[in-house]
Design an enzyme around this catalytic site. Structure first.
Site, PDB file in Angstrom:
ATOM      1  N   HIS A  56      39.369  22.183  34.792  1.00  0.00           N
ATOM      2  CA  HIS A  56      38.705  21.064  35.626  1.00  0.00           C
ATOM      3  C   HIS A  56      37.190  21.387  35.355  1.00  0.00           C
ATOM      4  O   HIS A  56      36.684  22.334  34.926  1.00  0.00           O
ATOM      5  CB  HIS A  56      39.052  21.258  37.068  1.00  0.00           C
ATOM      6  CG  HIS A  56      38.653  22.131  38.057  1.00  0.00           C
ATOM      7  ND1 HIS A  56      39.175  23.529  37.681  1.00  0.00           N
ATOM      8  CD2 HIS A  56      37.768  22.603  39.080  1.00  0.00           C
ATOM      9  CE1 HIS A  56      38.505  24.543  38.670  1.00  0.00           C
ATOM     10  NE2 HIS A  56      37.650  23.646  39.412  1.00  0.00           N
ATOM     11  N   HIS A  58      34.424  22.130  37.233  1.00  0.00           N
ATOM     12  CA  HIS A  58      33.437  22.778  37.858  1.00  0.00           C
ATOM     13  C   HIS A  58      32.785  24.067  36.849  1.00  0.00           C
ATOM     14  O   HIS A  58      33.349  24.516  36.029  1.00  0.00           O
ATOM     15  CB  HIS A  58      34.170  23.480  39.093  1.00  0.00           C
ATOM     16  CG  HIS A  58      34.373  22.654  40.194  1.00  0.00           C
ATOM     17  ND1 HIS A  58      35.299  22.854  41.273  1.00  0.00           N
ATOM     18  CD2 HIS A  58      33.637  21.580  40.564  1.00  0.00           C
ATOM     19  CE1 HIS A  58      35.189  21.745  42.069  1.00  0.00           C
ATOM     20  NE2 HIS A  58      34.227  20.770  41.704  1.00  0.00           N
ATOM     21  N   ASP A  60      32.152  27.056  37.192  1.00  0.00           N
ATOM     22  CA  ASP A  60      32.596  28.225  37.102  1.00  0.00           C
ATOM     23  C   ASP A  60      34.006  28.539  36.501  1.00  0.00           C
ATOM     24  O   ASP A  60      34.446  29.593  36.273  1.00  0.00           O
ATOM     25  CB  ASP A  60      32.740  28.998  38.792  1.00  0.00           C
ATOM     26  CG  ASP A  60      33.805  28.045  39.590  1.00  0.00           C
ATOM     27  OD1 ASP A  60      33.636  27.011  39.634  1.00  0.00           O
ATOM     28  OD2 ASP A  60      34.554  28.606  40.297  1.00  0.00           O
ATOM     29  N   HIS A  61      34.318  27.276  35.934  1.00  0.00           N
ATOM     30  CA  HIS A  61      35.330  27.292  34.855  1.00  0.00           C
ATOM     31  C   HIS A  61      35.182  26.925  33.563  1.00  0.00           C
ATOM     32  O   HIS A  61      35.851  27.244  32.747  1.00  0.00           O
ATOM     33  CB  HIS A  61      36.309  26.356  35.754  1.00  0.00           C
ATOM     34  CG  HIS A  61      37.077  26.923  36.888  1.00  0.00           C
ATOM     35  ND1 HIS A  61      38.208  27.608  37.143  1.00  0.00           N
ATOM     36  CD2 HIS A  61      36.713  26.634  38.188  1.00  0.00           C
ATOM     37  CE1 HIS A  61      38.284  27.812  38.501  1.00  0.00           C
ATOM     38  NE2 HIS A  61      37.205  27.636  39.101  1.00  0.00           N
ATOM     39  N   HIS A 114      41.413  19.178  44.585  1.00  0.00           N
ATOM     40  CA  HIS A 114      40.115  20.056  44.565  1.00  0.00           C
ATOM     41  C   HIS A 114      39.187  19.182  43.701  1.00  0.00           C
ATOM     42  O   HIS A 114      38.076  18.871  44.053  1.00  0.00           O
ATOM     43  CB  HIS A 114      40.463  21.351  43.743  1.00  0.00           C
ATOM     44  CG  HIS A 114      39.467  22.114  43.514  1.00  0.00           C
ATOM     45  ND1 HIS A 114      38.800  22.780  44.705  1.00  0.00           N
ATOM     46  CD2 HIS A 114      38.832  22.497  42.374  1.00  0.00           C
ATOM     47  CE1 HIS A 114      37.688  23.391  43.964  1.00  0.00           C
ATOM     48  NE2 HIS A 114      37.746  23.516  42.819  1.00  0.00           N
ATOM     49  N   ASP A 133      42.176  26.020  40.386  1.00  0.00           N
ATOM     50  CA  ASP A 133      41.956  25.798  41.944  1.00  0.00           C
ATOM     51  C   ASP A 133      42.848  24.818  42.414  1.00  0.00           C
ATOM     52  O   ASP A 133      42.217  23.884  43.669  1.00  0.00           O
ATOM     53  CB  ASP A 133      40.434  25.493  41.976  1.00  0.00           C
ATOM     54  CG  ASP A 133      39.356  26.544  41.535  1.00  0.00           C
ATOM     55  OD1 ASP A 133      40.062  27.443  41.161  1.00  0.00           O
ATOM     56  OD2 ASP A 133      38.142  26.207  41.633  1.00  0.00           O
ATOM     57  N   HIS A 171      40.770  32.249  41.367  1.00  0.00           N
ATOM     58  CA  HIS A 171      39.869  33.016  42.081  1.00  0.00           C
ATOM     59  C   HIS A 171      40.777  34.157  42.970  1.00  0.00           C
ATOM     60  O   HIS A 171      41.649  34.027  43.303  1.00  0.00           O
ATOM     61  CB  HIS A 171      39.319  32.193  43.182  1.00  0.00           C
ATOM     62  CG  HIS A 171      38.425  31.394  42.700  1.00  0.00           C
ATOM     63  ND1 HIS A 171      36.912  31.587  42.390  1.00  0.00           N
ATOM     64  CD2 HIS A 171      38.376  29.874  42.098  1.00  0.00           C
ATOM     65  CE1 HIS A 171      36.307  30.488  41.852  1.00  0.00           C
ATOM     66  NE2 HIS A 171      37.132  29.437  41.740  1.00  0.00           N
TER      67      HIS A 171
HETATM   68 FE    FE Z   1      36.584  27.568  40.968  1.00  0.00          FE
HETATM   69 ZN    ZN Z   2      36.677  24.515  41.180  1.00  0.00          ZN
END
Ligand code: FE
Ligand code: ZN
Length: 255
Positions: A56, A58, A60-61, A114, A133, A171
């Site tokens: 996805h 975001h 942080d990915h 999410h 996530d 995570h």
């Molecule tokens: Fe994340």
């Molecule tokens: Zn995420």
């Protein structure tokens, strides 16, 4: 089919995963929070990266995708429906399609909730699903973009995979998830024993990810919203499953 999975801690509490075929030598990475730890894990093993699979949009990915692609020349795969906000894709995939990797089928599952456009990758021959996530260890992602109905539907798809499936999520949130899970089902013996195992693992600095689907089905409150005892505990005996899921998600947001 012989596959090896490597869990790579990234940033503060993210995980990336390597999926390596010991037969063909091909290696995929699932999500790239940052390139450095992934390049280190590859060179430690003498593996070459062939593919990058994005779950996805975001940061942080995906933040390390460009660097990792530059360093390895790996081809980037992600959701066609989210291509407008993902790094440039070499191969855009759709919900329900299966593509080939190292001789195995990789099934793409839309698991919106999410985010809308979040996908999971199920590799039956590796006995693993990469959920980031969506479904997480003892938890699920916050509903930033989707509705409780969408997330419940997404989790239900994952719940229907074989129980032995390894759940590779994005995570290390499990210790906090465990505290919350106990507020929903304080008398679930499987949950109580899992919480003990989580505390032991974290005290030893060990990851609690990946988990197994069987363990999630037995303990993860977000997969258990349809159960009469969970509905009763929330005073929602006659509510629809997705509504109960939504209530559990709201409580977790406020936890
Ligand atoms: Fe994340
Ligand atoms: Zn995420």
């Amino acid at each position: 089919m012989p596959f090896e999975i490597v869990t790579i801690p990234c940033l503060q509490d993210n995980y990336a995963f390597l999926l390596h075929s010991t037969e063909s030598g091909e290696t995929a990475v699932i999500d790239v929070p940052e390139a450095g730890p992934i390049l280190a894990a590859l060179s430690e093993r003498g593996w070459q990266l062939s593919e990058i699979w994005i779950t996805h949009h975001h940061w942080d990915h995906v933040d390390g995708v460009a660097d990792l692609k530059d360093a390895t020349g790996a081809k980037v795969i992600g959701a066609a429906s989210d291509a407008h906000r993902l790094p440039p894709l070499n191969h855009a995939v759709k919900d329900g399609e299966t593509y080939r990797f190292a001789g195995a089928g990789v099934q793409v599952l839309d698991v919106s909730g999410h985010t809308v456009g979040h996908i999971a990758y199920y590799v039956a021959d590796a006995g693993a699903v990469f959920t980031a996530d969506s479904l997480m260890a003892l938890g699920c992602g916050r509903l930033f973009e989707g509705t409780p109905d969408q997330m419940w539907n997404s989790l239900s798809k994952l719940a229907a995979l074989p129980p032995g499936t390894i759940v590779c999520s994005g995570h290390e949130y499990t210790a906090n998830n465990a505290k919350f899970a106990l507020t929903i089902e304080s008398d679930n013996p499987a949950l109580i024993s899992r919480v003990g195992a989580i505390e032991t693992a974290r005290a030893a600095g060990q990851p609690t990810v990946p988990s197994t689907l069987a363990n999630e089905l037995a303990t993860n409150p977000f997969l258990r919203a349809h159960l009469p005892n969970v509905k009763a505990a929330l005073n929602m005996k006659d509510a629809a499953d997705a509504e109960v899921f939504g209530e559990i998600r709201r409580r977790k947001d406020a936890f």
